[in-house]
Motif scaffolding. Structure first.
Motif, mmCIF file in Angstrom:
data_model
loop_
_atom_site.group_PDB
_atom_site.id
_atom_site.type_symbol
_atom_site.label_atom_id
_atom_site.label_comp_id
_atom_site.label_asym_id
_atom_site.label_seq_id
_atom_site.Cartn_x
_atom_site.Cartn_y
_atom_site.Cartn_z
ATOM 1 N N UNK A 282 0.758 -1.063 0.014
ATOM 2 C CA UNK A 282 0.047 -0.077 -0.051
ATOM 3 C C UNK A 282 0.772 1.300 0.044
ATOM 4 N N UNK A 283 1.094 1.690 -1.205
ATOM 5 C CA UNK A 283 2.447 2.827 -1.147
ATOM 6 C C UNK A 283 1.792 4.140 -0.653
ATOM 7 N N UNK A 284 0.464 4.387 -0.730
ATOM 8 C CA UNK A 284 0.075 5.401 -0.172
ATOM 9 C C UNK A 284 -0.101 5.886 1.282
ATOM 10 N N UNK A 285 -0.348 4.672 2.069
ATOM 11 C CA UNK A 285 -0.302 4.738 3.333
ATOM 12 C C UNK A 285 0.954 4.965 4.156
ATOM 13 N N UNK A 286 0.897 5.764 4.970
ATOM 14 C CA UNK A 286 2.009 6.369 5.827
ATOM 15 C C UNK A 286 2.651 4.954 6.598
ATOM 16 N N UNK A 287 1.662 4.263 7.457
ATOM 17 C CA UNK A 287 2.196 3.145 8.215
ATOM 18 C C UNK A 287 2.571 1.968 7.301
ATOM 19 N N UNK A 288 2.060 1.989 6.259
ATOM 20 C CA UNK A 288 2.655 0.480 5.419
ATOM 21 C C UNK A 288 3.851 0.923 4.323
ATOM 22 N N UNK A 289 3.448 0.345 3.298
ATOM 23 C CA UNK A 289 4.376 0.661 2.277
ATOM 24 C C UNK A 289 5.863 0.443 2.471
ATOM 25 N N UNK A 290 6.206 -0.808 3.351
ATOM 26 C CA UNK A 290 7.530 -1.066 3.742
ATOM 27 C C UNK A 290 7.807 -2.523 3.291
ATOM 28 N N UNK A 291 8.856 -2.837 2.720
ATOM 29 C CA UNK A 291 9.137 -4.190 2.346
ATOM 30 C C UNK A 291 9.126 -5.114 3.531
ATOM 31 N N UNK B 144 -19.312 -6.498 -10.198
ATOM 32 C CA UNK B 144 -18.670 -7.695 -9.877
ATOM 33 C C UNK B 144 -17.666 -7.118 -8.405
ATOM 34 N N UNK B 145 -18.030 -5.986 -7.919
ATOM 35 C CA UNK B 145 -17.376 -5.583 -6.508
ATOM 36 C C UNK B 145 -17.995 -6.244 -5.448
ATOM 37 N N UNK B 146 -16.846 -6.861 -4.768
ATOM 38 C CA UNK B 146 -17.352 -7.901 -3.748
ATOM 39 C C UNK B 146 -17.135 -7.003 -2.299
ATOM 40 N N UNK B 147 -17.002 -5.810 -2.500
ATOM 41 C CA UNK B 147 -16.924 -4.827 -1.242
ATOM 42 C C UNK B 147 -15.767 -5.347 -0.261
ATOM 43 N N UNK B 148 -14.624 -5.835 -0.877
ATOM 44 C CA UNK B 148 -13.620 -5.896 0.088
ATOM 45 C C UNK B 148 -12.781 -4.680 0.769
ATOM 46 N N UNK B 149 -12.877 -3.441 0.016
ATOM 47 C CA UNK B 149 -12.346 -2.245 0.573
ATOM 48 C C UNK B 149 -11.071 -2.135 0.244
ATOM 49 N N UNK B 150 -10.338 -3.102 -0.208
ATOM 50 C CA UNK B 150 -9.010 -2.745 -0.663
ATOM 51 C C UNK B 150 -8.324 -1.628 -1.308
ATOM 52 N N UNK B 151 -9.461 -1.406 -2.500
ATOM 53 C CA UNK B 151 -9.110 -0.121 -3.151
ATOM 54 C C UNK B 151 -9.160 1.170 -2.225
ATOM 55 N N UNK B 152 -9.829 1.155 -1.045
ATOM 56 C CA UNK B 152 -9.980 2.417 -0.104
ATOM 57 C C UNK B 152 -8.737 2.403 0.567
ATOM 58 N N UNK B 153 -8.188 1.207 0.942
ATOM 59 C CA UNK B 153 -6.857 1.072 1.567
ATOM 60 C C UNK B 153 -5.871 1.630 0.549
ATOM 61 N N UNK B 154 -5.861 1.360 -0.650
ATOM 62 C CA UNK B 154 -4.762 1.654 -1.517
ATOM 63 C C UNK B 154 -4.951 3.207 -2.128
ATOM 64 N N UNK B 155 -6.118 3.707 -2.089
ATOM 65 C CA UNK B 155 -6.173 5.069 -2.895
ATOM 66 C C UNK B 155 -5.294 6.273 -1.929
ATOM 67 N N UNK B 156 -4.520 6.766 -2.850
ATOM 68 C CA UNK B 156 -3.686 7.662 -1.956
ATOM 69 C C UNK B 156 -4.557 8.947 -1.852
ATOM 70 N N UNK B 157 -5.669 9.109 -2.363
ATOM 71 C CA UNK B 157 -6.533 10.455 -2.451
ATOM 72 C C UNK B 157 -7.733 10.398 -1.453
#
Lengths: 403, 142, 251
Positions: free
Chosen positions: A185-194, C144-157
């Protein structure tokens, strides 16, 4: 040759059925809680648009991490040739499958659309570590099943070593995948670590062994089978080494972060100003989950008491849960940085620490998953021959003498 | 086969007072495909068109769910549009009877836009939007 | 290594290819008639293509701190009703105030899905429900979205919202429902209709601010491309190398 005798446990006792009934009931209540969450929507949980993964994910990730770790006992015997651990290998495999199933059920039931599980099983985006994990988890169950079969079917015994080797490699990849869910998870401060991947692997070693030790002791106490000091001592020292390694990795992770000014915000949050997360980090994860178990394992007079092994194992589990709580929920509670060095504010909780408290439904779902895993073990040891009749020093010495 | 039989039955036994569609699709055909084909295979057309719309941005009205709804869901004599929860809703009239559960209307509008907007005006949901706007403004001022 | 944020780099490879094809088409079909002249409505039965890359330019110099016309317009256009629970209510676009700690200067800007060329949400989605349309619009296929919310974790914005409760009275062009993740669609229904604008940009212009310009980043003659070429525009979290379709001026 095979001097250790395995037998299924007697399932006719009242205690057995009480235990199984209680586990099954809790699992059922967990399912009902999840069903309620599904009908009402996630607004009845503590989760929101800021903290999207909550307590169920903490428990689920713990179970998945512990699953791969609990297989280590078997790996030590068949991959690394430590013959003393061989009698424990079957239980190790059973526990690994049970914990993984428990963890996966939690994850699935927490989905926004659990009814679309079939989509997750049929459509794969191979750039997603999540999609890879679905493969890795299912593969782990299959590989461990085969491994157990090789162990338990005498004719197949000669394939134990290759099967165990595959299972060992598989579990390393699996935990790498689990850690990478956060590491990528590149964007999160607490993660993004190998370091997330190796950290999760060493965590799995410790948590898995702690769960294994508790289940082993409970099942031997419950069935009245002898469990010798020697094997317990070996496992205990191994647990101590793993716990120390976890502590080392945590130290390395935070020291690296502390050196980079960019990460000072999140480090300050976890280590000093994060309220519940700071408390969980220092007092539960580090003190209760690492320091105290190390004392109980290595320092006299605690190290001379068998009961302290259970206490240490329990503390490692509690500390592990706290560690994952800090990583998963603390990592989301700390605000996402859109403009480094700037103060952000909005109607969408930018720039503020997100609020999260687990709801009763999430706690019940988590407990349900744990109890389902334990119920699988409880049924497993009664149906098939997973447990050696004796793990007394004498029985084990006999085995090591004959082999 | 079972479905076909039960569907034929529906049109024999189903609710009589379903408001009729707006009109014929074309001079030649009543619906976008012959009626018996639509009864058996409408979901295949809709699913196929769904993916084309969502992924490729193809927005033709033929086979689109909005197209179906706009034509088939018409007001009754009192000017009221049926909802999917009522058995005189065109889709529900068959699906409720055959116990084929669909989740289209968890997300999609079950009536034409004008009907949805009329309900929103009545239920005061529009005020909700303004309130959200105000809430955001207050926070933005901080 | 230094990063340069030259706006002419927007899908530069694709643009070169597109222009080549366009020129070829123009030559071969009929002299003087250009097939791909500007961002106009595509025929409804044609799939979208990478000839366009839709984007948005935000001029924060004229964006007013006390104005949220874009937010209100978005909510009304897409039927996002507040349920009185700010922590779980969906927000596709929000006003973000950014304050420089050193100088105290406050910049106000709308924040929404940045429609990245390399979207992290698409990378992490296990079922390909998060996807990027050929024309650059990043969407969630809610079928096809299963509602896992991983995209929300990944979105930088923080651009995405999860629907935490059953919804009612959705608008026909904006289907939304419990258990799926959603975010700004860049008014995809309007784009496909040929409106060549979004609800937020229309509302901003109506209020006389004109801080939002929607358009085709691949078309060198579009207003957005001309403004970007002339004044430049930066990406938020440009360090992540996502090549966002939403660009900002004045930050």
């Amino acid at each position: 040759m095979e001097s250790v005798r395995f037998s299924s446990v007697d399932a006719r006792s009242v205690q057995y059925w009480l235990l199984l009934g209680a586990l099954a009931l809790t699992a059922l209540v967990g399912y009902l809680a999840a069903h309620h969450m599904d009908v009402e929507g996630h607004h009845i949980t503590g989760m929101n648009n800021q903290v999207v993964w909550g307590f169920p994910h903490v428990v689920a990730v713990f179970l998945i991490v512990a699953a791969s770790g609990s297989l280590n006992v078997a790996s030590i015997s068949s991959v690394f040739g430590k013959i003393d651990y061989k009698p424990l290998a079957r239980l190790s495999g059973l526990l690994a499958i049970a914990l993984l199933v428990g963890g996966l059920i939690i994850l699935v039931l927490d989905l926004g659309r659990p009814d679309r599980l079939i989509v997750a099983m049929t459509v794969y985006n191979f750039k997603s570590i999540f999609a890879w994990n679905i493969f890795l988890y299912i593969g782990f169950i299959v590989v461990t099943f085969v491994y157990l079969w090789m162990m338990m079917e005498r004719k197949m015994n000669r394939f134990v070593k290759p099967a165990g080797f595959i299972a060992f490699i598989w579990r390393l990849i699996l935990t790498t995948g689990t850690g990478s869910i956060f590491g990528f998870l590149v964007a999160r401060q607490a993660y993004d670590a190998a370091i997330m991947a190796p950290l999760f692997i060493i965590m799995s070693f410790a948590f898995g062994l702690a769960v294994f030790l508790l289940v082993l002791q409970a099942s031997y106490a419950g069935t009245g089978r002898p469990l010798g000091d020697a094997i317990l001592r070996k496992l205990k020292i191994l647990l101590g080494i793993f716990v120390a390694a976890v502590l080392y990795f945590v130290l390395a992770y935070h020291l690296t972060n502390l050196y980079a000014t960019e990460h000072h915000g999140v480090e300050h949050f976890v280590l000093i100003g994060g309220g519940v997360y700071t408390f969980l980090f220092w007092f539960v994860q580090v003190f209760a989950g690492c320091v105290v178990p190390l004392v109980l394992i290595f320092i006299k007079p605690f190290s001379q008491s068998r009961h302290m092994v259970s206490v240490a194992s329990l503390l490692v589990i509690v500390g592990g849960m706290a560690q994952l709580y800090v990583i998963i929920i603390g990592g989301q509670a700390y605000p996402l940085v859109l403009f480094p060095g700037m103060e952000e504010s909005s109607s969408f909780f930018d720039g503020v620490v997100a609020q999260y408290a687990p709801s009763i439904f999430e706690i019940l779902l988590g407990a349900g998953g744990i109890c389902l895993a334990l119920a699988i073990v409880t049924v497993g040891i009664a149906v098939l021959e997973f447990l050696p009749e004796s793990l007394s020093d004498k029985a084990l010495k006999l085995e090591s003498a004959t082999t | 086969m079972v479905t076909c039989v039960s569907m034929i039955q529906v049109f024999a036994d189903g609710p009589e007072n379903i408001p009729p569609p707006k009109g014929k699709y074309s001079e030649e055909t009543v619906c976008v495909e012959p009626v018996d084909v639509m009864r058996r295979q409408h979901f295949e057309y809709i699913l196929d068109h769904r993916d084309k719309t969502v992924i490729e941005g193809i927005r033709t009205e033929k086979y689109s769910l909005t197209g179906c709804i706009d034509c088939h869901i018409t007001p009754d004599a009192q000017g009221k549009y049926a909802r999917y929860s009522e058995e005189i809703h065109f889709c529900a009239s068959c699906h409720l009877f055959t116990a084929v559960t669909i989740d289209c209307f968890q997300c999609h509008a079950d009536r034409p836009e004008e009907a949805v907007r009329a309900t929103l005006r009545m239920s005061g949901q529009v005020i909700g939007v303004q309130e959200l706007g105000k809430l955001m403004q207050l926070d933005a001022l901080k | 290594m230094r990063y340069t944020f030259d706006t002419s780099e927007v899908d530069s490879g694709r643009r070169g290819f597109t222009l080549g094809v366009a020129a070829l088409g123009g030559l071969s079909v009929a002299p003087g008639i250009f097939l791909y002249h500007s961002a106009s409505a595509k025929p409804a039965d044609q799939p979208v293509s990478n000839k366009q890359r839709w984007g948005m330019l935000v001029n924060t110099n004229v964006c007013q701190e006390d104005c949220s016309a874009c937010v209100t317009a978005c909510n009304e256009e897409n039927g996002l009703w507040s349920l009185g629970r700010p922590a779980t209510d969906a927000q596709w676009i929000r006003k973000l105030n950014v304050k420089d700690r050193q100088t105290g200067h406050v910049t106000s800007l709308p924040m929404m899905c940045q429609h990245c060329e390399h979207p992290p949400c698409v990378d992490v989605c296990p079922t390909k429900a998060s996807f990027r349309r050929e024309d650059g619009i990043v969407l969630v296929n809610k079928h096809t979205c299963i509602g896992c919310r991983y995209c929300m974790m990944a979105c930088p914005y923080k651009a995405r919202s999860f629907i935490h409760e059953p919804l009612y009275e959705q608008l026909p062009h904006s289907p939304r429902g419990k258990g799926c993740v959603e975010s700004c669609t860049l008014c995809v229904h309007k784009v496909d209709r040929g409106d060549n604008n979004t609800a937020c940009a229309e509302a901003c212009a109506k209020d006389g601010h004109e801080a939002l310009v929607f358009g085709d980043l691949n078309d060198p003659h579009s207003e957005i491309s001309r403004l970007l070429e002339k004044h430049g525009g930066s990406q938020i979290r440009a360090d992540l190398g996502l090549n966002t379709g939403v660009r900002y001026q004045g930050i």
